[in-house]
Design an enzyme around this catalytic site. Structure first.
Site, PDB file in Angstrom:
ATOM      1  N   HIS A   1     -13.338 -42.349 -54.027  1.00 28.85           N
ATOM      2  CA  HIS A   1     -12.224 -41.721 -53.849  1.00 28.85           C
ATOM      3  C   HIS A   1     -11.742 -42.681 -52.813  1.00 28.85           C
ATOM      4  O   HIS A   1     -12.424 -43.201 -51.852  1.00 28.85           O
ATOM      5  CB  HIS A   1     -12.142 -40.327 -52.825  1.00 28.85           C
ATOM      6  CG  HIS A   1     -12.616 -39.587 -53.930  1.00 28.85           C
ATOM      7  ND1 HIS A   1     -11.810 -38.894 -54.856  1.00 28.85           N
ATOM      8  CD2 HIS A   1     -13.688 -38.259 -53.594  1.00 28.85           C
ATOM      9  CE1 HIS A   1     -12.423 -37.991 -55.719  1.00 28.85           C
ATOM     10  NE2 HIS A   1     -13.460 -37.735 -55.095  1.00 28.85           N
TER      11      HIS A   1
ATOM     12  N   CYS B   1     -23.478 -42.778 -39.860  1.00 28.75           N
ATOM     13  CA  CYS B   1     -23.943 -43.334 -41.080  1.00 28.75           C
ATOM     14  C   CYS B   1     -23.708 -45.073 -41.930  1.00 28.75           C
ATOM     15  O   CYS B   1     -24.252 -45.615 -41.087  1.00 28.75           O
ATOM     16  CB  CYS B   1     -24.738 -42.542 -42.112  1.00 28.75           C
ATOM     17  SG  CYS B   1     -24.971 -41.109 -41.161  1.00 28.75           S
TER      18      CYS B   1
HETATM   19  N1  LIG Z   1     -25.253 -37.698 -38.661  1.00 22.06           N
HETATM   20  C1  LIG Z   1     -25.289 -37.632 -40.123  1.00 22.06           C
HETATM   21  O1  LIG Z   1     -24.420 -37.467 -40.553  1.00 22.06           O
HETATM   22  C2  LIG Z   1     -26.638 -38.239 -40.179  1.00 22.06           C
HETATM   23  C3  LIG Z   1     -26.718 -38.132 -41.539  1.00 22.06           C
HETATM   24  C4  LIG Z   1     -28.987 -38.119 -42.553  1.00 22.06           C
HETATM   25  C5  LIG Z   1     -29.222 -39.566 -41.249  1.00 22.06           C
HETATM   26  N2  LIG Z   1     -28.440 -39.310 -40.088  1.00 22.06           N
HETATM   27  C6  LIG Z   1     -29.740 -40.155 -39.060  1.00 22.06           C
HETATM   28  O2  LIG Z   1     -30.222 -39.076 -38.276  1.00 22.06           O
HETATM   29  C7  LIG Z   1     -30.054 -39.608 -37.010  1.00 22.06           C
HETATM   30  C8  LIG Z   1     -29.824 -38.573 -35.994  1.00 22.06           C
HETATM   31  O3  LIG Z   1     -28.009 -38.677 -36.258  1.00 22.06           O
HETATM   32  P1  LIG Z   1     -27.497 -37.432 -35.450  1.00 22.06           P
HETATM   33  O4  LIG Z   1     -26.025 -38.083 -36.040  1.00 22.06           O
HETATM   34  O5  LIG Z   1     -28.461 -36.514 -35.500  1.00 22.06           O
HETATM   35  O6  LIG Z   1     -27.407 -38.427 -33.673  1.00 22.06           O
HETATM   36  P2  LIG Z   1     -27.189 -37.572 -32.573  1.00 22.06           P
HETATM   37  O7  LIG Z   1     -26.605 -38.875 -31.197  1.00 22.06           O
HETATM   38  O8  LIG Z   1     -25.811 -36.455 -33.464  1.00 22.06           O
HETATM   39  O9  LIG Z   1     -27.726 -36.560 -32.022  1.00 22.06           O
HETATM   40  C9  LIG Z   1     -29.255 -37.343 -31.428  1.00 22.06           C
HETATM   41  C10 LIG Z   1     -29.608 -36.599 -29.689  1.00 22.06           C
HETATM   42  O10 LIG Z   1     -30.983 -37.271 -29.799  1.00 22.06           O
HETATM   43  C11 LIG Z   1     -31.178 -36.235 -27.652  1.00 22.06           C
HETATM   44  N3  LIG Z   1     -31.984 -37.608 -27.796  1.00 22.06           N
HETATM   45  C12 LIG Z   1     -32.263 -38.858 -27.188  1.00 22.06           C
HETATM   46  N4  LIG Z   1     -33.217 -39.325 -26.740  1.00 22.06           N
HETATM   47  C13 LIG Z   1     -34.070 -38.006 -26.846  1.00 22.06           C
HETATM   48  C14 LIG Z   1     -35.132 -37.535 -26.171  1.00 22.06           C
HETATM   49  N5  LIG Z   1     -35.766 -39.137 -25.726  1.00 22.06           N
HETATM   50  N6  LIG Z   1     -35.758 -36.613 -26.010  1.00 22.06           N
HETATM   51  C15 LIG Z   1     -34.866 -35.166 -26.814  1.00 22.06           C
HETATM   52  N7  LIG Z   1     -33.896 -35.975 -27.112  1.00 22.06           N
HETATM   53  C16 LIG Z   1     -33.066 -37.250 -27.393  1.00 22.06           C
HETATM   54  C17 LIG Z   1     -29.625 -36.353 -27.959  1.00 22.06           C
HETATM   55  O11 LIG Z   1     -29.686 -36.255 -26.289  1.00 22.06           O
HETATM   56  C18 LIG Z   1     -28.874 -36.648 -28.626  1.00 22.06           C
HETATM   57  O12 LIG Z   1     -28.331 -34.796 -28.729  1.00 22.06           O
HETATM   58  C19 LIG Z   1     -29.879 -40.507 -36.258  1.00 22.06           C
HETATM   59  O13 LIG Z   1     -31.328 -41.991 -37.030  1.00 22.06           O
HETATM   60  C20 LIG Z   1     -28.655 -40.362 -37.744  1.00 22.06           C
HETATM   61  O14 LIG Z   1     -29.147 -42.501 -38.822  1.00 22.06           O
HETATM   62  C21 LIG Z   1     -27.558 -38.926 -39.587  1.00 22.06           C
END
Ligand SMILES: NC(=O)c1ccc[n+]([C@@H]2O[C@H](COP(=O)([O-])OP(=O)(O)OC[C@H]3O[C@@H](n4cnc5c(N)ncnc54)[C@H](O)[C@@H]3O)[C@@H](O)[C@H]2O)c1
Length: 436
Positions: free
Chosen positions: A254, A263
């Site tokens: 799209h 991401c």
């Molecule tokens: N958002 C998406 O759609 C998606 C999809 C697939 C993969 N990912 C991957 O997943 C991972 C997380 O992404 P997200 O979007 O959920 O991130 P996010 O920023 O929404 O959440 C990460 C969380 O981790 C917490 N955190 C950081 N350090 C910490 C620690 N030492 N102890 C405890 N908690 C801690 C933060 O406070 C935060 O709440 C990334 O690597 C991302 O690339 C994300």
């Protein structure tokens, strides 16, 4: 099995709630006390359809709980997932692994029972080796293994994606870890979700390769759309015509204002850095990153053109409808709206904005955009209405009302959600992405 989920953001919270719904006992851990307090009070820190209900029912069933205390949260867990952020590192675009490593260290210092540590965060090839080294050095004195289990859910459809995935990828060379992961995902095998066991390094690379490939697809059709505009073809027909080929597939074709979100931008950059480090350049992805970067600002120029060019645009007012990087999320990370608003502001255009869920996160990122309580309030007095994100609420705007409220009937549809003939029949000047 007891599962601990370290990091309760989009991925951790959704995965944790879904695992609990499968019948596991899940503790979601986060170092952000405000997030944990709000989750304990039943208030979701993010917008994701169906999440509040899923969390509430599993909390009620006592399968899901929240804590800031990692030692307490991982106590007794057979699988400990790391789902913290891996943003682009400032300066060089490498994935910032400091959060992942800090969690590994903390787990190592507090682990009391045998457990599989699973990286769900998107991490570059070799990160599992480093996590293993950190854990071994912290010397928990109990058996552990490190596995990779990348997450492929899409924000906005995260729960159905998690519960009915196209595939589950698990990277481990350890038979015991394989057994534990089988138990974690057993409820999904009953749904016949395909599972791919592979080496840890392959698993880590699969996630980046998948995101890079999707970014290529989006960018490819975006460039085709530009060509369509020059040659008088319709990109939606081109997209349909190539997507019907089973070898190509219709998804992610799209045309739009360029990919954004939490991401693709950071993962494509991180892949480039890994490729550079290993002297195996991925030139296609390099081109994609460049093309996509320039595209977002080009969308600002497109709006300026619709207003009659830079001179005519100065002092005009534009309504941006949809600010999040895609519908059904409040995520503003790398949203094209940010670059578009900046380009318009640079050109002396006044910008009003509205988004169904993203206003709170958008406001600090777009200080020069006047945030409005609804679409029509943003449209009032606008010289051009720009659809930036295809929220359902914008698919059936009352065009007569829009015409009355706006100063000029100009609609710039960056998501191709309107039929050009219908909009023009209402007396609008209409521009789209790659449609005549
Ligand atoms: N958002 C998406 O759609 C998606 C999809 C697939 C993969 N990912 C991957 O997943 C991972 C997380 O992404 P997200 O979007 O959920 O991130 P996010 O920023 O929404 O959440 C990460 C969380 O981790 C917490 N955190 C950081 N350090 C910490 C620690 N030492 N102890 C405890 N908690 C801690 C933060 O406070 C935060 O709440 C990334 O690597 C991302 O690339 C994300």
């Amino acid at each position: 099995m007891k599962i601990a989920m370290v990091g309760s953001g989009y991925v951790g919270l959704v995965s944790g709630a879904c695992f609990a719904d499968f019948g596991h006992e899940v503790v979601c851990i986060d170092k952000d006390p405000a997030k944990i307090d709000s989750l304990k009070a039943g208030i979701m820190p993010i917008y994701e359809p169906g999440l509040a209900e899923l969390v509430a029912s599993n909390v009620k069933a006592e399968r899901l709980s929240f804590t800031t205390d990692l030692a307490e949260g991982i106590d007794g867990a057979g699988a400990i997932f790391i789902a913290v952020g891996t943003p682009s590192r400032r300066g060089d675009g490498h994935a910032d692994l400091s959060f992942v490593y800090a969690v590994a260290q903390e787990i190592g210092e507090n682990l009391k029972q045998p457990a599989v540590i699973v990286t769900k965060s998107t991490v570059p090839v070799g990160t599992g080796d480093e996590v293993e080294r950190i854990l071994a050095e912290a010397n928990p004195g109990v058996r552990f293994a490190v596995a990779s289990n990348p997450e492929f859910l899409r924000e906005g459809a995260a729960i159905p994606d998690f519960k009915r995935p196209d595939r589950i990828v698990i990277g481990t060379e350890d038979d015991w870890a394989r057994g534990v992961m089988n138990e974690v995902y057993r409820p999904l095998f009953l749904n016949k979700a395909p599972i791919l066991f592979t080496s840890r390094r392959s698993s880590e690379l699969i996630k980046y390769a998948a995101n890079a490939f999707l970014a290529v697809k989006i960018t490819f059709i975006n460039e085709m759309a530009d060509l369509c505009e020059k040659v008088g073809a319709d990109v939606q027909d081109v997209s349909r015509g190539i997507g019907m080929d089973g070898r190509i597939g219709s998804k992610f074709l799209h045309a739009g204002p360029g990919y954004g979100g939490s991401c693709f931008p950071k993962d494509t950059l991180a892949l480039l850095k890994t490729a550079e480090d290993y002297e195996a350049p991925t030139r296609i992805v390099e081109a994609v990153v460049k093309v996509n970067d320039s595209r977002k600002r080009a969308m600002g120029r497109k709006v300026i053109e619709a207003l009659g060019g830079p001179d005519a645009a100065r002092g005009k007012k534009v309504a941006l409808l949809g600010l999040t990087f895609k519908p059904n999320t409040d995520d503003m990370r790398d949203a094209p709206s940010i670059a578009i608003a900046l380009a318009l502001d640079d050109a002396g255009v006044e910008v009003a904005g509205y988004d169904p869920e993203g206003m709170d996160l958008a406001a600090p990122l777009m200080p020069n955009v006047a945030m409005k309580p609804d679409a029509y309030a943003a449209i009032e007095g606008a010289d051009a209405v720009v659809i930036v994100t295809e929220w359902d609420a914008f698919r059936a705007l009352d065009l007569d009302r829009v015409k009355k409220l706006a100063r000029q009937p100009i609609l710039v549809d960056l998501r191709n959600i309107y039929a050009p003939a219908d909009v023009r029949a209402k007396g609008f000047a209409y521009s789209s992405i790659g449609r005549p």
